[in-house]
Design a protein around this motif. Structure first.
Motif: not given
Length: 161
Positions: A131-145
């Motif tokens: 929610r604070e907009g920090f990038a995160y890693t998932s099974a499909t790669g790096t994501e960011q909202r």
């Protein structure tokens, strides 16, 4: 004067008086000794500040869905068995789980403390990281909202609190 009359006179906030300043200082200092917020954890990871290891305490499906970059995956049920092999006892462990509605990070922090680790719980968990907009890693790669402006300034800079 009745309790209802007293509450009406003092208001809801002061119905129970505030603690003495020295007691309040001890309470808030203790809270900071046990908790870290998402922005501070992000800042330390981004700067490479030494001394902490961030531990995701959720299960495999949650880990695959998204995690803090650089976090160690160690589900709570496995802490007692694996932590001594994986984590330097001189480092402070920062635990996180889903979010404020989940006490998984609290249970994990207790498990680490019982093993003799210094530990803090990351307030807000993975939910507030995202929610604070920090990038995160998932099974499909790096994501960011996008930043949720109810949790952080739209600019994405820290709230500077």
């Amino acid at each position: 004067m009745s309790a209802t009359a007293a509450a009406e006179t003092t208001g809801a906030v002061l119905n129970v008086p505030a603690a003495a300043p020295a007691e309040a200082a001890a309470h808030y200092a203790a809270r900071l000794a046990f908790e870290a917020d998402v922005s501070d954890v992000h800042a330390d990871l981004a700067s490479g500040a030494p001394g902490i290891v961030v531990v995701d305490t959720r299960g495999d499906a949650a880990w695959d869905q998204g995690r803090i970059p650089g976090a160690l995956h160690l589900p709570t049920a496995r802490i007692a068995d694996l932590a001594p092999q994986l984590i330097d006892p001189d480092r402070t462990v920062v635990t996180y789980c889903w979010g404020p509605g989940c006490n998984g990070a609290t249970r994990a922090a207790l498990a680490f403390a019982r093993l003799g680790y210094q530990v803090k719980e990351m307030l807000g968990g993975f939910e507030y990281w995202v929610r604070e907009g920090f990038a995160y890693t998932s099974a499909t790669g790096t994501e960011q909202r996008p930043v949720d402006d109810l949790t952080a300034p739209r600019s994405g800079v820290s709230c500077a609190c």
